[in-house]
Design an enzyme around this catalytic site. Structure first.
Site, PDB file in Angstrom:
ATOM      1  N   ARG A  85       0.816  -1.221   0.000  1.00  0.00           N
ATOM      2  CA  ARG A  85       0.000   0.000   0.000  1.00  0.00           C
ATOM      3  C   ARG A  85       0.849   1.269   0.000  1.00  0.00           C
ATOM      4  O   ARG A  85       0.393   2.318  -0.444  1.00  0.00           O
ATOM      5  CB  ARG A  85      -0.939   0.010   1.200  1.00  0.00           C
ATOM      6  CG  ARG A  85      -2.049  -1.012   1.017  1.00  0.00           C
ATOM      7  CD  ARG A  85      -3.176  -0.744   1.960  1.00  0.00           C
ATOM      8  NE  ARG A  85      -4.241  -1.705   1.742  1.00  0.00           N
ATOM      9  CZ  ARG A  85      -5.334  -1.755   2.471  1.00  0.00           C
ATOM     10  NH1 ARG A  85      -5.517  -0.905   3.445  1.00  0.00           N
ATOM     11  NH2 ARG A  85      -6.263  -2.638   2.219  1.00  0.00           N
ATOM     12  N   ASP A 105     -14.499  10.585  10.016  1.00  0.00           N
ATOM     13  CA  ASP A 105     -13.505   9.552   9.681  1.00  0.00           C
ATOM     14  C   ASP A 105     -12.121  10.169   9.811  1.00  0.00           C
ATOM     15  O   ASP A 105     -11.971  11.387   9.790  1.00  0.00           O
ATOM     16  CB  ASP A 105     -13.714   9.018   8.257  1.00  0.00           C
ATOM     17  CG  ASP A 105     -13.127   7.624   8.086  1.00  0.00           C
ATOM     18  OD1 ASP A 105     -13.884   6.637   8.194  1.00  0.00           O
ATOM     19  OD2 ASP A 105     -11.896   7.514   7.860  1.00  0.00           O
TER      20      ASP A 105
HETATM   21  C1  LIG Z   1     -14.293  -0.511   7.064  1.00  0.00           C
HETATM   22  S1  LIG Z   1     -14.632   1.191   7.286  1.00  0.00           S
HETATM   23  C2  LIG Z   1     -16.256   1.115   8.019  1.00  0.00           C
HETATM   24  C3  LIG Z   1     -17.265   1.989   7.311  1.00  0.00           C
HETATM   25  C4  LIG Z   1     -18.693   1.905   7.833  1.00  0.00           C
HETATM   26  N1  LIG Z   1     -18.763   2.233   9.228  1.00  0.00           N
HETATM   27  C5  LIG Z   1     -19.268   0.535   7.586  1.00  0.00           C
HETATM   28  O1  LIG Z   1     -19.441  -0.255   8.499  1.00  0.00           O
HETATM   29  O2  LIG Z   1     -19.538   0.249   6.422  1.00  0.00           O
HETATM   30  C6  LIG Z   1     -13.590   1.619   8.679  1.00  0.00           C
HETATM   31  C7  LIG Z   1     -13.307   3.120   8.760  1.00  0.00           C
HETATM   32  O3  LIG Z   1     -12.724   3.413  10.033  1.00  0.00           O
HETATM   33  C8  LIG Z   1     -11.820   4.492   9.847  1.00  0.00           C
HETATM   34  N2  LIG Z   1     -10.878   4.559  10.971  1.00  0.00           N
HETATM   35  C9  LIG Z   1      -9.905   3.694  11.317  1.00  0.00           C
HETATM   36  N3  LIG Z   1      -9.234   4.142  12.388  1.00  0.00           N
HETATM   37  C10 LIG Z   1      -9.806   5.322  12.743  1.00  0.00           C
HETATM   38  C11 LIG Z   1      -9.557   6.272  13.774  1.00  0.00           C
HETATM   39  N4  LIG Z   1      -8.577   6.115  14.669  1.00  0.00           N
HETATM   40  N5  LIG Z   1     -10.346   7.371  13.823  1.00  0.00           N
HETATM   41  C12 LIG Z   1     -11.340   7.551  12.921  1.00  0.00           C
HETATM   42  N6  LIG Z   1     -11.620   6.701  11.927  1.00  0.00           N
HETATM   43  C13 LIG Z   1     -10.864   5.592  11.835  1.00  0.00           C
HETATM   44  C14 LIG Z   1     -11.143   4.149   8.530  1.00  0.00           C
HETATM   45  O4  LIG Z   1     -10.528   5.278   7.924  1.00  0.00           O
HETATM   46  C15 LIG Z   1     -12.299   3.561   7.710  1.00  0.00           C
HETATM   47  O5  LIG Z   1     -12.873   4.524   6.863  1.00  0.00           O
END
Ligand SMILES: C[S@@+](CC[C@H](N)C(=O)[O-])C[C@H]1O[C@@H](n2cnc3c(N)ncnc32)[C@H](O)[C@@H]1O
Length: 292
Positions: free
Chosen positions: A49, A161
């Site tokens: 990545r 996010d």
């Molecule tokens: C797999 S997506 C989930 C999206 C949605 N909630 C769903 O269930 O479809 C996980 C998201 O968590 C965010 N994320 C990960 N670590 C984070 C953090 N420390 N603070 C805020 N967002 C975070 C990532 O950038 C990503 O967009």
């Protein structure tokens, strides 16, 4: 060797190698700042990545990249790093049961308890909203549930996010058909406009219902004033180590109203010991009505 294997071998050979120390530095910084836990088995994923980022920066290898991170005073490269590493996968009406529960149980309960207030306050937060499918699914459902009564709701629909790239896509609200695969046909026809090339644009009225903000869920103290009736924090903690999950669960509980709900992903669970939420059903939790 067939064509595919040949290409894959070439791509691997071209990847700069990510040594132990550099991998540990990157994994530790992601864990300390964002709670994201990357075990040894994720080393090649990280290298893959970040390879493009190294090319963009004209760097020969990961040693130079780590030096860049060490000198990163304004956090711009750290922000790029987290953008490249996070998985922003989402789709409309993912884990449909939560949306049914919102419509059939949560909203009628809230309405019955505070209907006398006008305008009637309703706060929902999509924490870890990725590219916006979750929060737009909530907006669509709220519009259907309330109909014209939506005008008498003082609605706060927040989506946050850590990834700036994901937030940019979320604000644009344009999606491939594949993201609508769980979307009922009626919604598909009435809530989206065709955007060419088989893409669908969520209607402007839903985009204007949502406030998108960048927020690190590991920062602990969130800048929001007031508490939420419902928090969706689904498929986010899955990337966290147990201590970070526990910290986040506590932090979220401070932002849920007494009697409010927390939805998590179906492959996630909350710590049992001292959990500030009561279990309602799989991936659904409620804060005690007496709780604060
Ligand atoms: C797999 S997506 C989930 C999206 C949605 N909630 C769903 O269930 O479809 C996980 C998201 O968590 C965010 N994320 C990960 N670590 C984070 C953090 N420390 N603070 C805020 N967002 C975070 C990532 O950038 C990503 O967009």
């Amino acid at each position: 060797m067939d064509g595919y294997a040949d290409g894959a071998a070439r791509a691997c050979a071209e990847l700069p190698s990510l040594g132990d120390g550099d991998f540990r530095y990157i994994a530790d910084i992601l864990n300390d700042r964002f709670g994201i836990s990357l075990g040894e088995q994720k080393r090649s994923l990280v290298a893959g990545r970040l390879a493009r980022r190294l090319r963009e920066l004209g760097l020969a290898g990961f040693r130079e990249y780590v030096e860049r991170l060490e000198a990163d005073r304004d956090g711009a490269e750290l922000s790029e790093l987290v953008d490249r590493i996070t998985t922003n996968h989402s789709f409309f009406f993912r884990e449909r049961g939560h949306f049914d529960f919102l419509r059939d149980t949560v909203l009628p309960g809230i309405e019955a308890s505070i209907a006398a207030q006008s305008p009637y306050p309703l706060r929902i937060w999509s924490a870890g909203c990725a590219t916006g499918e979750e929060v737009y699914s909530i907006a669509i459902l709220l519009e259907e549930y309330f109909g014209p009564r939506l005008r008498s709701v003082d609605l706060g629909l927040l989506a946050t996010d850590i990834s700036l790239a994901a937030l940019e896509e979320a604000r644009a609200g344009v999606y491939a058909a594949e993201k609508l695969r769980e979307t009922p046909t009626g919604y598909r026809l009435s809530c989206f406009d065709p955007a060419g090339d088989g893409l669908y644009a969520v209607k402007d009225r839903y985009r204007s219902m949502v406030l998108f903000k960048r927020l690190n869920l590991m920062s602990g103290n969130f800048p929001m004033r007031g508490k939420f009736d419902v928090i969706f924090c689904r498929n986010v903690m899955i990337y966290f180590d147990p201590a970070s999950r526990e910290r986040l669960t506590r932090a979220l509980s401070n932002y849920v109203k007494p009697g409010g709900y927390l939805f998590i992903g179906h492959s996630e669970s909350l710590p049992r010991e001292g959990c500030p939420f009561e279990y309602v059903m799989p991936a659904t939790y409620r804060k005690g009505v007496q709780g604060d």
